[in-house]
Scaffold this motif. Structure first.
Motif, PDB file in Angstrom:
ATOM      1  N   VAL A   1      90.307  21.807 -41.431  1.00  0.00           N
ATOM      2  CA  VAL A   1      90.417  20.500 -40.781  1.00  0.00           C
ATOM      3  C   VAL A   1      89.389  20.466 -39.648  1.00  0.00           C
ATOM      4  O   VAL A   1      89.470  21.259 -38.710  1.00  0.00           O
ATOM      5  CB  VAL A   1      91.836  20.267 -40.231  1.00  0.00           C
ATOM      6  N   ILE A   2      88.423  19.565 -39.754  1.00  0.00           N
ATOM      7  CA  ILE A   2      87.353  19.459 -38.761  1.00  0.00           C
ATOM      8  C   ILE A   2      87.560  18.183 -37.953  1.00  0.00           C
ATOM      9  O   ILE A   2      87.637  17.088 -38.519  1.00  0.00           O
ATOM     10  CB  ILE A   2      85.967  19.459 -39.433  1.00  0.00           C
ATOM     11  N   SER A   3      87.656  18.337 -36.657  1.00  0.00           N
ATOM     12  CA  SER A   3      87.912  17.210 -35.766  1.00  0.00           C
ATOM     13  C   SER A   3      86.625  16.755 -35.094  1.00  0.00           C
ATOM     14  O   SER A   3      85.821  17.571 -34.660  1.00  0.00           O
ATOM     15  CB  SER A   3      88.938  17.619 -34.702  1.00  0.00           C
ATOM     16  N   VAL A   4      86.447  15.441 -35.011  1.00  0.00           N
ATOM     17  CA  VAL A   4      85.340  14.845 -34.255  1.00  0.00           C
ATOM     18  C   VAL A   4      85.959  13.940 -33.189  1.00  0.00           C
ATOM     19  O   VAL A   4      86.675  12.990 -33.511  1.00  0.00           O
ATOM     20  CB  VAL A   4      84.402  14.023 -35.167  1.00  0.00           C
ATOM     21  N   GLY A   5      85.715  14.259 -31.936  1.00  0.00           N
ATOM     22  CA  GLY A   5      86.317  13.468 -30.868  1.00  0.00           C
ATOM     23  C   GLY A   5      85.448  13.455 -29.630  1.00  0.00           C
ATOM     24  O   GLY A   5      84.280  13.850 -29.650  1.00  0.00           O
TER      25      GLY A   5
END
Length: 342
Positions: free
Chosen positions: A38-42
């Motif tokens: 799971v790759i998060s972009v924030g």
């Protein structure tokens, strides 16, 4: 003076967000982990830092080898709950940015929305069993999910190192929060950004984290017609409903003759009244209408089809590109994915 009056509220906001983060870090509040990557972009700040172009960059990087699903809250949609985009959906049912992704990538990527990401991820795994990687959009403060990899963005024009906590500034949490990131990407940089300035920016970020820092730029493509018109006019009416309109306004002013800019709030829901004003002005000025990909996702809909019969409507496609060391970023992401996907 006005900012000074708001400072006590910023101190209170810092206290609340710090306690919340501490509860997650000490395990008093649970964070769900998953077997698939799971790759998060924030980001730390409210508003646009280029999250959707970065999600698209990751889709292009990973979809050559893996089955991808994207997951976002679906801000501004008229529905609720968990949804996987289908050909019956629109910006009103899944949100403008997810619909933009669906229009661009179609069924090759599962585009999903859901307020509770910790519940939406198991739903995706169950409903789309082929999914190998999930990309989380705008989820840095969504601590109920523990991502495999955190990409945190900061806008070159509004660096978090120079910003303040809400309501004094635009930060959702303390600058110290950046240390949860695995990489920091300075977005929307000028293409001519030099090494010396990069080093200065990196030095300022190093006060808060030792994680790798990258620099990216937004590249605009040739205008794409929303309707049947194909001829691109020099005279342009710009229409935007985004958080930060300055980069596209500067680009259009440099490459076209910008007659007027219809400036709407971020995630604006366009009405027939809006379209009538825009088309009447464009007809009067004998100019074409140019908008963003995000706005085109809402403007290109049956209720507004009448406007396209006599006014040329185009949108500017965009892509995120790294100014240097992009291969290092790619290798970091791919390495994390390979660790999880057999």
């Amino acid at each position: 003076m006005f900012r000074f009056l708001l400072f006590p509220f910023a101190v209170l906001f810092d206290l609340v967000t710090s306690i919340r983060n501490s509860l997650y870090e000490r395990g008093y509040k649970p964070s769900a982990s998953f077997d698939l990557p799971v790759i998060s972009v924030g980001n730390l700040a409210v508003g646009g830092t280029g999250k959707t172009p970065m999600i698209e960059y990751l889709i292009r990087l990973l979809s050559k080898h893996y089955k991808i699903a994207t997951l976002s809250r679906g801000y501004g949609r008229e529905t609720s709950g968990i949804r996987i985009a289908a050909n019956t959906d629109s910006a009103s049912t899944i949100g403008d940015e997810p619909f933009q992704l669906y229009r661009k990538f179609g069924e090759s990527v599962k585009v999903c929305v859901g307020e509770e990401r910790a519940l939406a991820i198991p739903f995706i795994i169950d409903q789309a069993e082929e999914t190998e990687v999930i990309l989380l959009d705008d989820s840095f403060q969504h601590r109920k999910v523990k991502p495999s990899f955190q990409v945190v963005l900061t806008d070159y024009n509004n660096l978090f190192t120079k910003d303040w906590l809400m309501p004094v500034g635009r930060l959702r949490e303390s600058r110290r929060g950046i240390d949860r990131a695995d990489v920091v990407v300075v977005t929307k940089c000028p293409p001519e950004l030099g090494n010396e300035e990069m080093l200065e920016i990196e030095k300022s970020i190093r006060q808060y984290t030792s994680k790798p820092v990258f620099f990216s730029v937004i590249r605009y493509g040739d205008p794409v017609a929303i309707n049947t018109y194909s001829k691109i006019d020099e005279r342009v009416i710009l229409v935007t409903g985004i958080a930060n309109h300055k980069p596209i306004e500067d680009y259009v002013a440099k490459h076209f003759k910008l007659i007027h800019h219809f400036l709407f709030p971020d995630h604006h829901s366009y009405t027939n009244e809006d379209l009538k004003k825009i088309t009447a002005f464009a007809e009067k000025e004998n100019a074409m209408v140019l908008t963003t990909e995000k706005d085109a996702a809402k403007l290109d809909s049956p209720p507004f089809a009448y406007a396209y019969d006599y006014i040329p409507f185009f949108y500017l496609p965009i892509q995120s590109e790294f100014l240097k060391n992009g291969k290092d970023f790619d290798e970091m992401v791919l390495s994390v994915v390979k660790q999880h996907v057999s």
